[in-house]
Design a protein around this motif. Sequence first.
Motif: not given
Length: 138
Positions: A15-24
Amino acid sequence: MIVHRHTLIGEGTDAGFLGGMTVAFWYFALDLLAGHPLRTPSVLGQVLLFGRQSPDTTHPVFDALLSYTVVHFALFVIFGIVLALLVRLAVEYAIARFAVVILTLAFEVFFYGCISVLSTSLGSHFPAWTILAASLLA
């Protein structure tokens, strides 16, 4: 009792990686449209990690960009793990549902507050609507 097929750390990391990628990707797209790819992580790295009051906004500073990217994903993974824990608890406890809402709101206020306090020049680079949109997407 609910049986979980996935580990808490695994769910939180994903979840953290997907959220971080989305924001990036969101800020990369905004930077690309503005004609300055990778400006956002470079500026944030310069201000938040290196303490520069007047960051170079014309072209990316590689060490600031790389440092901020590592911190960005580390914080998102930590946030994802905490959120995954709260979601698991929310199944059984109503107070955890409330904690999910408070955590996400506090995270947004904290991030925008850091940008506002650490550099007055950053306000023009990060209008509130871009932060809100990134958060809703993530």
